[in-house]
Design an enzyme around this catalytic site. Structure first.
Site, PDB file in Angstrom:
ATOM      1  N   SER A   1      -3.086  12.034 -35.422  1.00  0.00           N
ATOM      2  CA  SER A   1      -2.170  11.964 -34.287  1.00  0.00           C
ATOM      3  C   SER A   1      -0.872  11.264 -34.714  1.00  0.00           C
ATOM      4  CB  SER A   1      -2.839  11.255 -33.111  1.00  0.00           C
ATOM      5  OG  SER A   1      -2.119  11.479 -31.913  1.00  0.00           O
TER       6      SER A   1
ATOM      7  N   LYS B   1       9.336  10.484 -10.195  1.00  0.00           N
ATOM      8  CA  LYS B   1       9.304   9.114 -10.701  1.00  0.00           C
ATOM      9  C   LYS B   1       7.874   8.681 -10.979  1.00  0.00           C
ATOM     10  CE  LYS B   1      10.701   5.025 -11.808  1.00  0.00           C
ATOM     11  NZ  LYS B   1      11.373   4.814 -13.110  1.00  0.00           N
TER      12      LYS B   1
END
Length: 340
Positions: free
Chosen positions: A168, A220
């Protein structure tokens, strides 16, 4: 009775040390002393390697063989000294260690190490990073990868060695290298993105607990831990993951164009031997094996940056050490009196 007398004496000494320590800390705080700056330490790994060889030779060889070996070393040193003007300056290899956690916290030290190295390194030198990381936060490993890019931008060769895992975010760092070397059973890949958010809304709702969330901006907050999540919020969250995955794939492709990005960017991982088949790495070897070969034609240096401990931390460790020593002596003495 003697035991309790010694114990009371120990407590009195401990209390005295604590009072002195507290007064000293108060004086330091009032003086507003500043901690010293951190420092770079460098160690010649060639010397360490030769010393180990000498130790083994001294144990394994007889006097005659040791004398012969000493003559050969002296002869080589003399020849090297005589030809010093003709000898081309040896390449320098700078070795860094990066042990990554979820936040890639080691990047704070690595940025200092790289800055120091680039102040003296030339284009014929090399930086070797012994990298171990299973990945973590996107922005943290993005910064770590960018720090390694500074080495390539300075036209200094970069080699990454993986002994255990570079997955990763760890592979995001590794793919920057000019050459990736991994041990046969090291784990590499995991070119994917994952995120999870626990949600206890139903538990709160069952217990008549209301949660109000107010935002300025449609996205948001897409998913929350406490409030009720919506299908629209989930879809936006998944889309953000996909966008991040695309960026990840594009970055790996830009740094390592020999890989078939669509076939390996599935989030899967491979051991070193299979990673070589998939062109995720260039060579199978341990970091030790690679560096031993460098000792023959290069001057190898281990470079590390250590953040200094604050004054209070240093004093605290010293006092604890002193108390521990005193307690150990007291316990040993008391044990002997009681027949332990």
């Amino acid at each position: 009775m003697e035991f309790f007398t010694e114990y009371a004496g120990f407590l009195l000494k401990l209390l005295t040390v604590a009072i002195i320590f507290g007064l000293f800390i108060a004086g330091v705080a009032s003086g507003k002393s500043k901690p010293k700056e951190g420092g770079i330490s460098i160690r010649n790994m060639n010397d360490q390697y030769e010393k180990r060889k000498d130790i083994l030779h001294s144990e394994l060889l007889d006097k005659k063989e040791l004398k012969k070996l000493a003559k050969e070393k002296k002869k080589r040193a003399k020849e090297k000294s005589a030809k010093s003007e003709e000898v081309v300056e040896r390449r320098k290899v700078f070795v860094l260690n990066f042990d990554g956690d979820i936040k890639a916290s080691a990047v704070d030290a690595m940025r200092e190490e790289i800055t120091a190295i680039l102040s003296v390194a030339t284009e014929k030198d090399e930086v070797v990073v012994r990298l171990e990381s299973g990945g973590g936060m996107v922005h943290s490993y993005g910064l770590a990868s960018s720090q390694l890019l500074r080495i390539k931008e300075a036209n200094v060769r970069l080699t990454v060695c993986v002994d255990k895992v570079a997955a990763s975010g760890g592979y995001m760092m590794a793919c920057v290298a000019d050459k990736i070397i991994a041990a046969p059973f090291a784990v590499l890949g995991s070119i994917g993105v994952v995120a999870q958010v626990p949600n206890i809304h139903r538990l709160l709702d069952k217990n008549l607990v209301d949660v109000e969330l107010h935002t300025a901006g449609k996205y948001k907050r897409t998913l929350t831990m406490l409030g009720e999540n919506t299908d629209e919020g989930r879809e936006k969250f998944r889309q953000d993951l996909e966008d991040t995955h695309v960026l990840f794939k594009e970055f790996v492709s830009s740094q390592r164009d020999v890989v078939d990005i669509e076939s390996i960017a599935t989030g899967d991982v491979w051991y070193g031997t299979k990673a070589l088949d998939n062109k995720l790495i260039d060579e199978l070897s341990t970091s030790d094996g690679y560096l031993v070969n460098r000792y023959n034609d290069s001057d190898v240096f281990s470079v590390s940056y250590k953040e200094p401990k604050k004054m209070a931390e240093r004093l605290g460790l010293s006092v604890l050490s002193a108390v521990e020593t005193k307690f150990t002596k007291w316990f040993s003495s008391a044990s002997q009196h009681r027949g332990y």
